[in-house]
Every structure is written in C-alpha cells, then in structure tokens.
Design an enzyme around this catalytic site. Structure first.
Site, short mmCIF file in Angstrom:
data_model
loop_
_atom_site.label_atom_id
_atom_site.label_comp_id
_atom_site.label_asym_id
_atom_site.label_seq_id
_atom_site.Cartn_x
_atom_site.Cartn_y
_atom_site.Cartn_z
N MET A 75 -31.66 -52.24 22.49
CA MET A 75 -32.01 -51.33 23.57
C MET A 75 -33.34 -51.74 24.19
O MET A 75 -33.97 -50.97 24.92
CB MET A 75 -32.06 -49.88 23.07
CG MET A 75 -30.69 -49.40 22.54
SD MET A 75 -30.43 -47.62 22.69
CE MET A 75 -31.77 -46.98 21.72
N GLY A 89 -39.22 -57.09 14.66
CA GLY A 89 -37.93 -56.89 13.98
C GLY A 89 -36.77 -57.43 14.79
O GLY A 89 -35.88 -58.12 14.28
N HIS A 90 -36.79 -57.15 16.11
CA HIS A 90 -35.74 -57.69 16.99
C HIS A 90 -35.78 -59.22 17.00
O HIS A 90 -34.74 -59.88 16.94
CB HIS A 90 -35.93 -57.19 18.43
CG HIS A 90 -35.76 -55.72 18.61
ND1 HIS A 90 -36.82 -54.87 18.85
CD2 HIS A 90 -34.66 -54.93 18.61
CE1 HIS A 90 -36.38 -53.63 19.00
NE2 HIS A 90 -35.06 -53.63 18.86
N GLN A 131 -25.64 -47.29 11.29
CA GLN A 131 -25.08 -47.98 12.46
C GLN A 131 -24.41 -49.28 12.04
O GLN A 131 -23.29 -49.58 12.47
CB GLN A 131 -26.19 -48.27 13.46
CG GLN A 131 -25.78 -49.19 14.60
CD GLN A 131 -26.90 -49.36 15.62
OE1 GLN A 131 -27.12 -48.50 16.44
NE2 GLN A 131 -27.62 -50.47 15.54
N SER A 178 -40.18 -49.95 14.68
CA SER A 178 -39.24 -49.21 15.52
C SER A 178 -39.87 -48.98 16.87
O SER A 178 -41.09 -48.73 16.97
CB SER A 178 -38.90 -47.86 14.88
OG SER A 178 -38.28 -47.01 15.84
#
Lengths: 277, 277
Positions: free
Chosen positions: A26, A32-33, A148, A180
């Site tokens: 998103m 982290g991504h 998820q 996050s």
C-alpha cells in the site's frame, strides 16, 4: 525502473515475461517493504511492486483517507530494486462497482477480522485482481501481517492459483517495534510506549519455551499487562502456525499474535514459536 | 487426444502452451457441447475440454447424484476435436474443504439464482479454479446458460482475468427444444411437450418485434400459457442482454429467459431479441 499507472500499459509491459516476482504494497515504503523486494529479486528476473491503497479492505471509520500516500518517495526507494512499479488509481482498479468479491475462510472472521469485518474479503479480492494483472510466478508478503499471509496462502491453495507465496520476516526498529506505515501516527510518547507490544509477545514466547502450557492464562496476562499501560487490546492469541486455529495439544509450530490500540493507532505484531519436539 | 485426471499432470501437459482454448463442461456431451469445442478450435492451437460435475453448484435436493456421467462416450465424441480432456475427481478439485468462494454479483440472486441459492457462487468458484489450472487465452460457454455466461463475463471483468470469453449459440433439436443433458430425464410424453418452452419464448419474441412493449404483460401471459399446460414455472423474464436487469425504456438488445419444470425435470431456455433502433 518503470512507473505504470494503467492496466493496459502493465499488461503490455509484462507480456512475455516468464519470471515475474511480485510484491503488493500500500506504499509508504519502509525498510520492511524493501526487504520483501530484495527477496523478490532472488526469485524472479522481473520484479514488480504494486502501490495501491485499497479502499475495499478499509472499514467505515478506518484510516483509508488518512493512510499516508508518498508515491514519489516510494519510487525513489525502489530505484534499482524494482523493474516495474504499478500504481493504479482507484478508478483503474475498480472501473465498475466491485459487486463480485472473494469470501475468505472462517478464520478470517477471528483475530484482526473480528475487529475489521470485511477486511480480509477486501484483501483477498484485490490480491486476486493484482495476481491476474501481474501474473507472477512468485509473490512476497510480510509475516508482520501474519493473518493476511495465511489468507493469501489459502487463496492460492483453494483457487489453484499458479503462484508461489513467500513470507518475509518482520523487520523491526532497534528497540523491537515492528516497522509499519501506521507507526508514524504515533506521538513521541506513544512511540516510546509502542515497543511494549513486541516485549509482551516476547514474554509470552519465553513462557512457552520455558514450558508453560496454559495458553489461555498467558493470553490473559499479556492482554492485562497491555491494558494496565493504557493500551486498548483487541486480542492476544496463541495459535497454530499452519491453521491459525487454537493449537492442538501436540502442536509445536505456534505463533502468538496481538492487536492493540495506542491512542488512535492500531498496531499489530506476532512472533513465531517452535516448541521442542 | 489425451485424457488427464490429475492437476499435476494437467499443469505439466499445458506448461509452455501459449494458445489454449478451453471449454468447461459437466460431461454427457451432446451436439451443443461439440459446437462449443469447434468454436474453441478456431481460437486456440491447444483445445482443452474439462468434464467435471461440480458439487458446489448443486443445491440440496437437486440432481447432483443422478446427473448423467458418461466419460467414455464423451471421450469418444471428443476424439479428433479436443487435444486434452481434463476429468478430475471431486477430491482432485476439492482436496480440502472449499471454505473460500466467489461471491457473485446481485443479479445472480435473480432468475435461476432465485430458485437455486448458491448455484452461481458454485459456478463462479469452480470456473475460477479451472481457469487457474488451464490458464486459457480463450474460453467458450454456451448461450443456453445465459445467466451463467453473464456471471462468467462479470467474473472475468471484475477480477481482471486474462481470458477472452466467447458465447456459443444454443443448438436445438429439429422441433426447437434446446439441447440439454437434462432432456434425457423427460418421459416420451414430456419430450413431446417440452418444445412448448421454446415456442413460448418465440411468441414473446414475435410480440416484441411486432411492437408490443408491455413486458410485464408478455411475461405474465407466457407464464400462464406454460402453467395451463402443466408446467411449473420458475420465471419468464424479459431482460437487458448487457446487464440481465429489467431493460431501460430505450434499450434494444433484449433477451427473454425462462425456467420451468415438466414433471421432475427443470428446463431453461432463452432467446436474444434485437429491436429495431
């Protein structure tokens, strides 16, 4: 790196690509991504990252409108890591009302699904659409969103999707807080307190590893410890890694998951636990 | 022609095929099916026919158990027409309980969906699974199951499936009865009467073409004519071809659809109608 906004351009760009690794996000990317994108690079010649804040997975009163949108900075971070960034508009992803959806499995009504009705249907629906657009051989999702990841694995298994799912480890700040995009909602004081969520999960893990087996008591104590410091606790739950159901007595591959609000910010975290066989 | 029962063998056989045309069926093939397979041949180098009586699309008290299963005869008919016949067992298609399903659009609760709750969810779910297994570029469905074709077109559009859907014209017996595997449930006397369904639709069509515009009256008269001859009528409905909703006043591309029972046999039929512009 190519930035693509339209479905037709994406299809044209990926036609003939036979080794695509995909990271749906998103946006508002953090380390982290980027870790997930590096994993993708190990599994595909062409790495595609999608950036789409999906209205279908946000409930009434949730943070769809305020969710941070930082496309330019995201693209700068992906330079040299991704081959294609797909950043469609809502109208491009949903040109018509999405009257068909994926009904998730019953476990999607528990844990985060209990507080967020419709969330996992929205997630499964958009991921199915993105998979059909990108047609990846491999897709990478973070373990931070553990439920998820479970729903996506079920989506792939139950609908026979021709894609391999890889779970990437949660990346944490120096103090242990799971990274996050929602961490930026935290005030400085809340940011200091936020680490207590991962510390609480660590305590549950240590108790389990040291032989404590009363899962209900551990869950209750952890929730009470959070509540005593001002957290609004959604759940602390010890579950089976494989099913996310309550573990059977002989089960060794566990995960402890939690969701709790600090002020207006809902944080989630989890730790995998492998008991001695 | 290759007969394949397992998912793994199917995937291996189709790996690298870049021009696959697919005809999903429930078997008990008749000339109508073979026509769809011939259409498929015009659109793909490799023609795959699936034969699977899908429990998910049958309701309680429907004819899942008695639905005719004639694999050997089906394969004989497909010799020289299809390259691959995929005939999985129920366990092969549903190795685990199918707890995730496709929720169809609201129109799927009308017409046949009103009498068969869950039917189109079962259809959409199995077709999505079959598409993911076969990964065709083109898939062919009969217009006889007009509402099913509509739901499949919606499935493809709303989930961005990379497949082109082609509707094949209904094939009829010499007297006008639409071919259907369920026709063989009819007694000789019922088979004689059955043609009245298509004749009733033809009468509605002629009335519309000759300028009658009171759709509700035409529907009612047709239903009454069927009921007077002993049919149990589910519906006779004049709808928009594009949406299957009640047509708007200026709409010219219509379809009249009907479902009615003769004894224990539920028959469906429809006719497309293009009014003068």
């Amino acid at each position: 790196m190519q930035l693509i906004h339209s479905v037709s351009e994406l299809r044209a760009r990926l036609a003939g690509e036979s080794s695509v690794a995909f990271v749906p996000t998103m946006g508002n990317l953090h380390v982290g991504h980027l870790d997930l994108v590096r994993i993708a690079r190990q599994h595909g010649r062409c790495v595609v990252v999608s950036i789409f804040v999906n209205p279908l997975q946000f409930g009434v009163g949730e943070d769809f409108d305020t969710y941070p949108r930082t496309l330019e900075a995201d693209c700068a971070q992906l330079q040299g890591l991704a081959d294609v960034v797909f950043a469609p508009s809502v109208a491009e992803m949903y040109p018509l009302p999405q009257t068909m959806t994926v009904t998730p499995p019953p476990i999607a009504s528990e844990l985060c699904g209990a507080a967020r009705p419709g969330h996992f249907s929205g997630v499964a629906t958009v991921v199915l659409k993105l998979f059909n657009l990108v047609q990846p051989q491999v897709a990478v999702f973070g373990k931070k969103d553990y439920q998820q990841l479970h729903v996506i694995r079920q989506l792939v298994a139950q609908f026979n999707l021709p894609v391999e799912i890889i779970g990437g480890e949660t990346v944490r700040a120096a103090d242990g807080l799971a990274l996050s995009s929602r961490n930026q909602y935290l005030s400085p004081a809340e940011r200091g307190e936020a680490v207590f969520l991962s510390q609480t999960l660590q305590a549950v893990k240590q108790n389990l590893l040291s032989g404590v087996r009363d899962a209900a008591a551990l869950e209750r104590q952890a929730a009470e410890a959070l509540a005593a410091r001002g957290w609004q606790v959604d759940y602390v739950a010890i579950r089976s890694q494989a099913t996310l159901a309550a573990p059977t007595s002989g089960e060794h591959e566990l995960v402890v998951l939690a969701a709790a609000k600090l002020g207006i910010t809902r944080l989630i975290d989890n730790l995998e636990i492998c008991l001695e066989g």
